[in-house]
Scaffold this active site. Structure first.
Site, short mmCIF file in Angstrom:
data_model
loop_
_atom_site.label_atom_id
_atom_site.label_comp_id
_atom_site.label_asym_id
_atom_site.label_seq_id
_atom_site.Cartn_x
_atom_site.Cartn_y
_atom_site.Cartn_z
N SER A 266 0.55 -1.59 -0.20
CA SER A 266 -0.23 0.31 0.37
C SER A 266 0.97 1.88 0.23
O SER A 266 2.18 0.97 0.35
CB SER A 266 -0.85 0.02 1.25
OG SER A 266 -1.08 0.91 1.53
N TYR B 52 -1.15 -0.37 10.51
CA TYR B 52 -2.11 -0.86 9.30
C TYR B 52 -1.02 0.45 8.96
O TYR B 52 -0.28 -1.11 7.68
CB TYR B 52 -2.91 0.33 8.65
CG TYR B 52 -3.55 0.10 7.16
CD1 TYR B 52 -4.22 -1.61 7.52
CD2 TYR B 52 -3.36 1.03 6.56
CE1 TYR B 52 -4.32 -1.50 5.75
CE2 TYR B 52 -3.29 0.68 4.73
CZ TYR B 52 -4.20 -0.95 4.65
OH TYR B 52 -4.76 -1.23 3.36
#
Ligand SMILES: NC(=O)c1ccc[n+]([C@@H]2O[C@H](COP(=O)([O-])OP(=O)(O)OC[C@H]3O[C@@H](n4cnc5c(N)ncnc54)[C@H](O)[C@@H]3O)[C@@H](O)[C@H]2O)c1
Length: 197
Positions: free
Chosen positions: A85, A98
């Site tokens: 990501s 995250y």
């Protein structure tokens, strides 16, 4: 046809991979894509939440890759794509766990690429920006509830517009394919310039 498994659970992963091998033969491509997120202030993150997110996003890559790699090594060829990501390199308030998990995904892809390069295996990460999926929409909603400006307008300032899922799929397919025959150990941003600023 799909073979369901909770990818954070070793027994389920090994059973699903064994069934896949029996029904379809050895894998050519592995896409480590399943993942989820927690958005909350860091000081409120519970130990079980850290363990859960790391298990779903990171341990899953270890479990599935370790189960599938022997099939690829036996024939001396295979391509692995891991979904990282922009969050692997760009931090957001409320996303410490995250961010840490996606940083690990990125490094996992690089390390697999290095360890198995001379045995015919390529491994790369694809690093999307904000994508229009249930995950992306929940992320934007939860961040805004925390007071972080993650509206579609704010995201458009950083990446032009929301990314459509198919745009990530095409990048992952490129990395998986022989068109990327000399591409290994890299992270391909699919973010319309978010990371270029
Ligand atoms: N949506 C975004 O903005 C965005 C941005 C960058 C990276 N990503 C990454 O893309 C990947 C896919 O995200 P998405 O946006 O499609 O999310 P999504 O929530 O829309 O879909 C996630 C998928 O993962 C599966 N999954 C979740 N936990 C699982 C588990 N334990 N075992 C098996 N399957 C499981 C779900 O069933 C679902 O099919 C994730 O790794 C996510 O971190 C998403």
């Amino acid at each position: 046809m799909g073979l369901g498994a909770d990818v954070s659970q070793g027994v389920q992963v090994r059973e699903a991979v064994a069934r896949g091998l029996a029904e379809f033969g050895p894998a050519d491509v592995l896409f480590n894509h399943a993942g989820t997120l927690i958005v909350k202030p860091f000081l409120d993150v519970q130990e079980h939440e850290w363990d859960w997110l790391m298990a779903v996003n990171v341990k899953s890559m270890y479990l599935v890759t370790q189960a599938v790699l022997p099939q690829m090594l036996a024939k001396g060829a295979g391509s692995i794509v891991c979904t990282s990501s922009i969050s692997a390199q760009y931090a957001t308030p409320g996303e410490v766990v995250y961010n840490a998990s996606k940083g690990a995904c990125q490094m996992f892809a690089r390390a697999i690429a290095v360890e198995f390069r001379d045995r015919g295996i390529r491994c790369n990460a694809v690093a999307p920006g904000f994508i229009r999926t249930p995950h992306g929409e929940r992320e934007m909603r939860d961040l805004q509830q925390m007071g972080v400006d993650a509206s579609e307008a704010a995201i458009s300032l950083q990446q032009g517009r929301l990314c459509e899922p198919e745009e990530v799929a095409r990048a992952a397919l490129f990395l998986a394919s022989d068109d990327a025959s000399f591409v290994s150990g890299t992270q391909l941003f699919v973010d319309n310039g978010f990371s270029a600023v």
